[in-house]
Design an enzyme around this catalytic site. Structure first.
Site, short mmCIF file in Angstrom:
data_model
loop_
_atom_site.label_atom_id
_atom_site.label_comp_id
_atom_site.label_asym_id
_atom_site.label_seq_id
_atom_site.Cartn_x
_atom_site.Cartn_y
_atom_site.Cartn_z
N SER A 105 4.21 8.20 -0.09
CA SER A 105 5.43 7.77 0.60
C SER A 105 5.98 8.92 1.45
O SER A 105 5.28 9.43 2.33
CB SER A 105 6.44 7.25 -0.43
OG SER A 105 7.45 6.48 0.19
N ASP A 253 2.36 -3.90 -0.18
CA ASP A 253 3.45 -2.92 -0.17
C ASP A 253 4.70 -3.56 0.43
O ASP A 253 4.71 -3.93 1.60
CB ASP A 253 3.05 -1.70 0.66
CG ASP A 253 3.98 -0.51 0.50
OD1 ASP A 253 5.21 -0.74 0.44
OD2 ASP A 253 3.51 0.63 0.45
N HIS A 281 4.25 -0.55 -3.68
CA HIS A 281 4.70 0.79 -3.29
C HIS A 281 5.04 1.57 -4.56
O HIS A 281 6.20 1.67 -4.96
CB HIS A 281 5.92 0.69 -2.37
CG HIS A 281 6.22 1.95 -1.62
ND1 HIS A 281 5.63 2.24 -0.42
CD2 HIS A 281 7.05 2.99 -1.89
CE1 HIS A 281 6.09 3.41 0.03
NE2 HIS A 281 6.95 3.88 -0.87
#
Length: 317
Positions: A105, A253, A281
């Protein structure tokens, strides 16, 4: 999982808590976590896979998380470049000249920054559930919150379920420790998506540890502020990346849909994209940490074999 070494390192005025696993004589992997998340966001199972692959592993708590120092963002704002500087400080603190860098991320954007601006520190790059470091997600968020259709020339916004979760948090923010834990659990549950099972026990360990060690939960929100600052250094082209690059992205995601990962892979020369079916995610699904660990391990191994093959065919060999 017990680390071989735990230590604080210094990055400017900030003390960063770090831990190292394995034999420091083995090649190093630096794990860089995402927004507002402690180093233990990298699951132990994933770390074990890398250790079994003959690597040693370093993970750390970002500034404003876990056991690392806090920053008054109002008086001392920081940027993605500063967080990348923290990552190099961690390497320096452990005597590592260059490492295989895996970022998730926001950590994936930090990894990209390092690969562009500090290429001598990055042996290989694994960019996981992230987007291009020079892309601002703000306009897509704004259109989605305004009820407008996505811009076809922009990367897609988060899912409606995730956006609705953000609205609920904004309208009824948690106040007590119990409410913060419940909100954190719901955030990870939504981020996991609806395809793979959610490992509630693993998520709770992280959320409760963050609550216990993190102090003021508002401090970790500084990462969002830093991530939104689009400084000139972030606009450097990813075509400058020379490290062998792997992009890992979940097909489900909810925060950064798959085109975000595809965009990273398209912009970095010879990058390889692995789309993980059902992954959202985060790593909070049974067997997922091992799967992602194996993907990273194999990428590092493949890059090493490639270097050896080039060396074996060098002139005069």
């Amino acid at each position: 999982m017990k680390a071989n070494e735990e230590k604080f390192v210094v990055s400017g005025d900030v003390r960063l808590w770090t831990e190292r696993f394995g034999d420091p004589r083995d090649p190093a992997v630096l794990l860089v976590m995402g927004t507002s998340t402690m180093g233990m966001g990298w699951p132990d199972e994933l770390v074990k896979v890398l250790l079994e692959g003959g690597l040693h592993v370093i993970r750390f708590d970002h500034r404003d998380t876990g056991r690392s120092g806090r920053v008054d963002f109002a008086t001392h704002p920081y940027t993605l470049a500063d967080m990348a500087g923290d990552a190099t400080a961690v390497l320096d603190g452990h005597g590592v000249a260059a490492a295989h860098v895996a970022g998730a991320s926001l950590g994936g954007a930090i990894g990209q920054w390092l690969a562009v601006h500090r290429p001598e520190r990055v042996l290989t790059l694994a960019a996981i559930m992230t987007g291009p470091m020079g892309h601002s997600a703000g306009p897509a968020f704004a259109r989605a919150f305004a009820g407008q259709d996505p811009d076809p020339d922009d990367l897609p916004p988060p899912t409606q379920r995730f956006l609705q979760h953000l609205v609920r948090l904004a309208t009824s923010p948690p106040a007590t420790r119990e409410e913060h834990i419940a909100a954190g659990m719901e955030t990870w549950r939504v981020l996991n998506g609806d395809v793979l099972p959610f490992d509630e026990q693993a998520a709770r360990r992280l959320v409760e540890a963050a609550s216990e060690l993190g102090g003021d939960p508002r401090a970790a929100a500084n990462h969002d502020l830093a991530g939104k600052v689009m400084t000139e250094d972030r606009l450097a082209p990813l075509s400058a990346v020379t490290a062998p690059t792997l992009v890992v992205h979940g097909t489900e995601d909810p925060l950064r849909p798959l085109p975000h990962g595809e965009a990273v892979a398209a912009q970095i020369p010879n990058a390889r994209l692995v789309a993980v079916p059902g992954m959202g995610h985060g790593f909070f699904s049974p067997l997922l940490p091992r799967r992602v660990g194996e993907i990273i391990r194999d990428h590092i191994s493949l890059a090493g074999r490639g270097e050896r093959e080039v060396g074996s065919h060098s002139p005069g060999s």
